[in-house]
Design a protein around this motif. Sequence first.
Motif, PDB file in Angstrom:
ATOM      1  N   ASN A  94       2.228  20.369  20.307  1.00 52.84           N
ATOM      2  CA  ASN A  94       1.295  19.649  21.190  1.00 52.84           C
ATOM      3  C   ASN A  94       0.007  19.287  20.463  1.00 52.84           C
ATOM      4  O   ASN A  94      -0.515  18.173  20.596  1.00 52.84           O
ATOM      5  N   LEU A  95      -0.514  20.229  19.683  1.00 52.57           N
ATOM      6  CA  LEU A  95      -1.730  19.948  18.924  1.00 52.57           C
ATOM      7  C   LEU A  95      -1.474  18.960  17.793  1.00 52.57           C
ATOM      8  O   LEU A  95      -2.363  18.193  17.419  1.00 52.57           O
ATOM      9  N   SER A  96      -0.255  18.963  17.253  1.00 51.22           N
ATOM     10  CA  SER A  96       0.103  17.983  16.224  1.00 51.22           C
ATOM     11  C   SER A  96       0.013  16.561  16.774  1.00 51.22           C
ATOM     12  O   SER A  96      -0.345  15.625  16.054  1.00 51.22           O
ATOM     13  N   TYR A 382     -10.903  20.595   1.104  1.00 54.13           N
ATOM     14  CA  TYR A 382      -9.967  20.250   2.172  1.00 54.13           C
ATOM     15  C   TYR A 382     -10.696  19.736   3.407  1.00 54.13           C
ATOM     16  O   TYR A 382     -10.318  18.709   3.996  1.00 54.13           O
ATOM     17  N   PHE A 383     -11.761  20.412   3.807  1.00 55.78           N
ATOM     18  CA  PHE A 383     -12.453  20.075   5.046  1.00 55.78           C
ATOM     19  C   PHE A 383     -13.265  18.794   4.912  1.00 55.78           C
ATOM     20  O   PHE A 383     -13.293  17.968   5.840  1.00 55.78           O
ATOM     21  N   PHE A 396     -12.277  18.641  14.010  1.00 54.64           N
ATOM     22  CA  PHE A 396     -12.249  19.509  15.193  1.00 54.64           C
ATOM     23  C   PHE A 396     -10.807  19.786  15.624  1.00 54.64           C
ATOM     24  O   PHE A 396     -10.456  20.926  15.970  1.00 54.64           O
ATOM     25  N   ILE A 397      -9.959  18.766  15.592  1.00 58.68           N
ATOM     26  CA  ILE A 397      -8.563  18.954  15.998  1.00 58.68           C
ATOM     27  C   ILE A 397      -7.844  19.889  15.026  1.00 58.68           C
ATOM     28  O   ILE A 397      -7.072  20.763  15.439  1.00 58.68           O
ATOM     29  N   PHE A 398      -8.097  19.727  13.722  1.00 57.34           N
ATOM     30  CA  PHE A 398      -7.466  20.597  12.730  1.00 57.34           C
ATOM     31  C   PHE A 398      -7.923  22.045  12.902  1.00 57.34           C
ATOM     32  O   PHE A 398      -7.104  22.971  12.817  1.00 57.34           O
ATOM     33  N   LEU A 399      -9.210  22.255  13.135  1.00 61.96           N
ATOM     34  CA  LEU A 399      -9.708  23.617  13.336  1.00 61.96           C
ATOM     35  C   LEU A 399      -9.094  24.227  14.596  1.00 61.96           C
ATOM     36  O   LEU A 399      -8.762  25.426  14.620  1.00 61.96           O
ATOM     37  N   THR A 400      -8.925  23.409  15.633  1.00 59.80           N
ATOM     38  CA  THR A 400      -8.261  23.878  16.857  1.00 59.80           C
ATOM     39  C   THR A 400      -6.812  24.237  16.572  1.00 59.80           C
ATOM     40  O   THR A 400      -6.288  25.241  17.082  1.00 59.80           O
TER      41      THR A 400
END
Length: 456
Positions: A94-96, A382-383, A396-400
């Motif tokens: 779902n997050l993907s 990376y960030f 933000f989505i990746f950290l989530t």
Amino acid sequence: MLKNIQINNLFEYLKKLIVPNKNQNNILYLISLFYLMNLSLVIIFGRPFVGILILNQQLGKAYVLGGAIVLIILICINIFKRNIIPEEMRTLVNLSIFIILGFLISMFFNEFEINMYLFKSSSYIWSIGYIGFGYYFLSKINKELIVLIVFLSAFSLYFISVINYPNFIIDIFISSSDKFQLVKAADSLLIFVILNLIIERYSNLSDNLKLLVLMFSFGLFLPYYIYQSRGSLLAALVFFIISIFAYRKFIFKNFLLTLIYTLIAAILFYGSSYSIAFISVDEEFMPENLADANSGIIDNILTEKEPRSGFLTFYIDDGRIKSLDATTDWRLDIWQDLLDDLRLKNKLFTGFGYFEPFEVMSDPSEPGRLGRDGLNEHVHNYFFNIIGRGGLVQLFIFLTFYFAIYLVWKRKNLKTIDFVKLFLPVMIVSSLDVTMEGVHFPFIFLSFLGYFISSD
């Protein structure tokens, strides 16, 4: 006679590890074994292996494409046949979807053009699919076989990195790969971490032998990190300190045994330092006797990269963070220029997209950013790469996404300290080097991450 019995016992043991259970799908099991063998070869040879040319295309492109296909398939299954996917994978899938939406948003707000560079620059997104590979394929294989393969791969990596890289293998890569290079310290650090986590979690060894593997592998690999990379050195020290903390009760109860292990690890450190320190020393500078050699080996290792110079040398000048160390300052300068450029062009939330290298890398006033060969286009973080490509929204989505992995980790009753031991060293080296933007590093890391969260 005894020798024949030992060979037969070894054969029976390997047969037990490799032959699938009767209720397993043979085709799926063979695919799983093939995947494990690919992981092993990538662990040992790194970048040259994924650069092997097949039909004039690098093998690594097939890996990235495979990750993208698996990710899209999982998303489609999650939408139309949700119950097929286990609950822990459902959360990540779902997050993907949101990560891909962030990718599309960045594409929409920037010049849209389909080309191979788009595929290359967005590979850190499609590599998420490797979690699915590890989750579904590696979980089909006997845990002891995975432990054995990782152990043999790790020390094969050490052999070719420190002892001797066979010439015939070098010739193979020179003739069939787009690039030959020794395995980088960051890649070797990842294997050191995974080796010890795999042995700790899945082997039948006693705590005594698990600590032995930790101490010995640390003693062997540490000089390589000191010599090659301060970031890898810091990550290795962090992993080792946390691991020792986790073994504290055993250590206090077996202090004398631990002391013996420490002494042997120190000897291994010395021997490994000896192998590295004189790899490229000119004969006229070789020491005249053993005493001179002994006094110079560790000093050579410690001064080659000056591991202390990159730490605690930061200061503020004209509103910018700088470092007295040239390499660290080079990275800090790029990261801050990237953020300034994003703010100046109102791209901080959506990023610059995926169609060309960042402009700050080709700044004519900073020619050193392109590297010695003039081909470097990476910001070595990376960030910051995620921010540069997809903006703060995608970061933000990746950290989530990674926080969701932690929640899944806890839901599977896995230890928080193991999560920290895996993620913290990986994030340290990924914040200082080109790791997750490549193919081989995320292929290994995310595959084993999927394996960890698949097992009970």
